[in-house]
Design a protein around this motif. Structure first.
Motif, PDB file in Angstrom:
ATOM      1  N   PHE A 257       0.847  -1.324  -0.189  1.00 46.55           N
ATOM      2  CA  PHE A 257      -0.106  -0.062  -0.013  1.00 46.55           C
ATOM      3  C   PHE A 257       0.947   1.391   0.080  1.00 46.55           C
ATOM      4  CE2 PHE A 257      -2.093   3.545   2.036  1.00 46.55           C
ATOM      5  CZ  PHE A 257      -3.409   3.411   1.320  1.00 46.55           C
ATOM      6  N   LEU A 258       1.878   1.242   0.651  1.00 40.93           N
ATOM      7  CA  LEU A 258       2.848   2.512   0.974  1.00 40.93           C
ATOM      8  C   LEU A 258       3.643   2.721  -0.468  1.00 40.93           C
ATOM      9  CD1 LEU A 258       4.206   1.911   4.600  1.00 40.93           C
ATOM     10  CD2 LEU A 258       2.890   4.007   3.603  1.00 40.93           C
ATOM     11  N   LEU A 259       3.921   1.598  -1.001  1.00 45.60           N
ATOM     12  CA  LEU A 259       4.466   1.841  -2.416  1.00 45.60           C
ATOM     13  C   LEU A 259       3.702   2.216  -3.489  1.00 45.60           C
ATOM     14  CD1 LEU A 259       7.196  -1.274  -2.137  1.00 45.60           C
ATOM     15  CD2 LEU A 259       7.738   1.315  -2.199  1.00 45.60           C
ATOM     16  N   GLN A 260       2.474   1.692  -3.451  1.00 46.15           N
ATOM     17  CA  GLN A 260       1.678   2.141  -4.567  1.00 46.15           C
ATOM     18  C   GLN A 260       1.169   3.500  -4.409  1.00 46.15           C
ATOM     19  OE1 GLN A 260       1.590   0.636  -7.146  1.00 46.15           O
ATOM     20  NE2 GLN A 260       0.092   1.047  -8.321  1.00 46.15           N
ATOM     21  N   SER A 261       1.028   3.952  -3.058  1.00 42.04           N
ATOM     22  CA  SER A 261       0.458   5.242  -2.701  1.00 42.04           C
ATOM     23  C   SER A 261       1.422   6.093  -3.160  1.00 42.04           C
ATOM     24  CB  SER A 261       0.356   5.420  -1.289  1.00 42.04           C
ATOM     25  OG  SER A 261      -1.011   4.736  -0.949  1.00 42.04           O
ATOM     26  N   ALA A 262       2.719   5.898  -2.974  1.00 41.04           N
ATOM     27  CA  ALA A 262       3.700   6.752  -3.546  1.00 41.04           C
ATOM     28  C   ALA A 262       3.778   6.874  -5.009  1.00 41.04           C
ATOM     29  CB  ALA A 262       5.251   6.345  -3.047  1.00 41.04           C
ATOM     30  N   VAL A 263       3.589   5.822  -5.997  1.00 40.48           N
ATOM     31  CA  VAL A 263       3.111   5.880  -7.250  1.00 40.48           C
ATOM     32  C   VAL A 263       2.149   6.667  -7.502  1.00 40.48           C
ATOM     33  CG1 VAL A 263       2.705   4.232  -9.262  1.00 40.48           C
ATOM     34  CG2 VAL A 263       4.638   3.384  -7.505  1.00 40.48           C
ATOM     35  N   ARG A 264       1.182   6.485  -6.884  1.00 38.08           N
ATOM     36  CA  ARG A 264       0.023   7.380  -7.154  1.00 38.08           C
ATOM     37  C   ARG A 264      -0.083   8.560  -6.743  1.00 38.08           C
ATOM     38  NH1 ARG A 264      -4.319   4.491  -9.271  1.00 38.08           N
ATOM     39  NH2 ARG A 264      -4.990   6.619  -9.855  1.00 38.08           N
ATOM     40  N   ARG A 265       1.179   9.249  -5.929  1.00 37.25           N
ATOM     41  CA  ARG A 265       1.373  10.405  -5.476  1.00 37.25           C
ATOM     42  C   ARG A 265       0.309  10.848  -4.447  1.00 37.25           C
ATOM     43  NH1 ARG A 265       4.871  12.947  -8.937  1.00 37.25           N
ATOM     44  NH2 ARG A 265       4.373  15.009  -7.996  1.00 37.25           N
ATOM     45  N   THR A 266      -0.047   9.664  -3.648  1.00 36.58           N
ATOM     46  CA  THR A 266      -1.156  10.041  -2.527  1.00 36.58           C
ATOM     47  C   THR A 266      -0.368  10.066  -1.141  1.00 36.58           C
ATOM     48  OG1 THR A 266      -2.643   8.729  -3.565  1.00 36.58           O
ATOM     49  CG2 THR A 266      -3.047   9.046  -1.309  1.00 36.58           C
ATOM     50  N   PRO A 267      -0.291  11.368  -0.454  1.00 38.62           N
ATOM     51  CA  PRO A 267       0.670  11.325   0.667  1.00 38.62           C
ATOM     52  C   PRO A 267      -0.099  10.652   1.856  1.00 38.62           C
ATOM     53  CG  PRO A 267      -0.713  13.361   0.280  1.00 38.62           C
ATOM     54  CD  PRO A 267      -0.955  12.632  -0.756  1.00 38.62           C
ATOM     55  N   VAL A 268       0.895   9.999   2.638  1.00 43.77           N
ATOM     56  CA  VAL A 268       0.353   9.345   3.703  1.00 43.77           C
ATOM     57  C   VAL A 268       0.877   9.627   5.099  1.00 43.77           C
ATOM     58  CG1 VAL A 268       0.315   6.895   4.651  1.00 43.77           C
ATOM     59  CG2 VAL A 268       0.269   7.109   2.303  1.00 43.77           C
ATOM     60  N   VAL A 269       0.162   9.761   6.131  1.00 46.03           N
ATOM     61  CA  VAL A 269       0.410   9.972   7.656  1.00 46.03           C
ATOM     62  C   VAL A 269       0.468   8.448   8.347  1.00 46.03           C
ATOM     63  CG1 VAL A 269       0.048  11.025   9.843  1.00 46.03           C
ATOM     64  CG2 VAL A 269      -0.886  12.119   7.787  1.00 46.03           C
ATOM     65  N   LEU A 270       1.900   8.201   8.721  1.00 44.82           N
ATOM     66  CA  LEU A 270       2.336   7.151   9.402  1.00 44.82           C
ATOM     67  C   LEU A 270       1.746   7.063  10.857  1.00 44.82           C
ATOM     68  CD1 LEU A 270       5.799   6.399   8.360  1.00 44.82           C
ATOM     69  CD2 LEU A 270       3.790   5.649   7.024  1.00 44.82           C
ATOM     70  N   ASP A 271       1.416   6.086  11.408  1.00 43.27           N
ATOM     71  CA  ASP A 271       0.902   6.025  12.897  1.00 43.27           C
ATOM     72  C   ASP A 271       2.050   5.333  13.561  1.00 43.27           C
ATOM     73  OD1 ASP A 271      -1.122   6.141  14.850  1.00 43.27           O
ATOM     74  OD2 ASP A 271      -1.307   4.124  14.625  1.00 43.27           O
ATOM     75  N   GLY A 272       2.031   4.217  13.941  1.00 45.51           N
ATOM     76  CA  GLY A 272       2.866   3.848  15.073  1.00 45.51           C
ATOM     77  C   GLY A 272       4.288   2.705  14.604  1.00 45.51           C
TER      78      GLY A 272
END
Length: 377
Positions: A257-272
């Protein structure tokens, strides 16, 4: 056995850094507001990060955030390494869906939709709606101290499931993801991954998980991570094999999910610590990927601190939240939203020289990107 069809090396070519030129333009725009340079603290940095991620100047407000939670049970929990009973993650998921967990309550207050993705819960899939269980790979994951947590086929399926969820969110217009997890035994898997990737001993990364475990449970957890490390180290050169060996289905899906979100240029807030561990594996796959993430908060897990330090991610908050499910990351969401509002709304001097609006070309207008992507199917 079927042949492996997923080549993780492709992510290095597909993932680009956020728009660096626009980030510099955002810095210049901020300098013309008349506010002292450090007056807004890290809100300036966040606003510039979002500007670059969106490919827009001025940055657009965050209007469609979503909390995405990956869930699963881990066989290692049978060693009593968690404050929760082994195989009981489904109760945590049920509470989240009913809106009674801290993360669900915060999400409701912040008007953030919640999506729970069952990857390996130890329960009958019919206990939950089809939209929760449709990506499930197996019932619980293997015991990482003595066996692979996933077969090679299951690892690829879980990774592709995470990619598919990222594509679904991007296509739906999600402009920021708050990433969480619900698991029993997940912090043991996370500690094993981080210790392996950082080259440290088990005792250095072993924390007390999402609840207060006693000293005997901590020693059992430390021993499980030690044994998992013996199995993880020989496969460090292949991240998908590493995930199959010790991560379980939920952490493997989160990495995809994290890698494909970066491909799709979707920023992500990480939790723990769990999302930090997955991010660390993803960084090994594509070194530019962490530019698309921010660390929402710092918990008390020592493994999380090591992972974030390795990725040069500085947590936005230090509230020592350990309940999981995305709670700490949700606490940071208003900061990210405030940064966007300020970056876009503060008046600037010499407005005639400002060329606001969509830049086109290099950027993209949010989650629904047309950028090239690996096929998750």
């Amino acid at each position: 056995m079927t042949d492996r069809t997923l080549d993780l090396d492709d992510f290095s070519d597909l993932i680009e850094r956020p728009h660096g030129g626009l980030r510099r333009d955002a810095e210049e725009r901020r300098a013309r507001t008349g506010l002292p340079p450090e007056a807004l603290g890290r809100l300036d940095e966040l606003g510039e990060w979002l500007t670059a991620a969106q490919g827009r100047l001025p940055v657009q407000p965050v209007r469609q955030p979503r909390l995405v939670v990956f869930a699963g049970d881990h066989g290692v929990a049978s060693l009593d390494v968690s404050s929760h009973r082994a195989g009981s993650a489904h109760t945590l998921v049920r509470e989240a869906l009913e809106g009674t967990t801290p993360a669900a309550i915060l999400a409701s207050r912040l008007e953030v939709p919640v999506r729970v993705v069952d990857m390996a819960l130890d329960c009958d899939p019919e206990e939950f709606p089809a939209e929760v269980t449709r990506h499930r790979v197996r019932r619980s994951s293997g015991r990482l101290d003595i066996e692979d947590t996933l077969t090679a086929q299951e690892a690829e399926a879980a990774f592709r499931a995470g990619m598919a969820v990222a594509d679904e969110e991007a296509d739906a217009g999600t402009d920021l993801v708050v990433l969480g997890d619900l698991s029993v035994g997940g912090t043991t898997a996370a500690g094993t991954l981080i210790a392996a990737l950082c080259g440290t001993d088990a005792s250095v990364v072993t924390g007390r998980g999402g609840g207060e475990i006693d000293d005997l449970a901590w020693m059992r957890k430390c021993a499980a991570i030690r044994d998992g490390l013996r199995r993880a180290r020989p496969v460090l050169g292949d991240q998908l094999e590493l995930l199959a060996a010790v991560a379980g289905a939920d952490l493997t899906a989160m990495t995809g999910f994290l890698l494909q979100s970066a491909v799709r240029r979707t920023p992500v807030v990480l939790d723990g610590v769990v999302s930090a561990a997955c991010a660390l594996v993803a960084q090994r796959v594509a070194f530019r990927a962490p530019d698309w993430w921010v660390a929402g908060h710092a918990g008390s897990e020592p493994a999380q601190a090591k992972a974030l330090d390795r990725m040069a991610l500085d947590p936005l908050l230090e509230q020592r939240v350990e309940v999981g499910g995305g709670t700490g990351a949700l606490l940071a969401l208003p900061l990210v939203q405030a940064a966007a509002e300020l970056a876009a709304g503060l008046p600037v001097r010499d407005d005639g020289d400002e060329k606001d609006g969509d830049t086109g070309g290099d950027g993209d207008d949010g989650g629904g990107s047309d950028s090239p992507a690996l096929d998750a199917t």
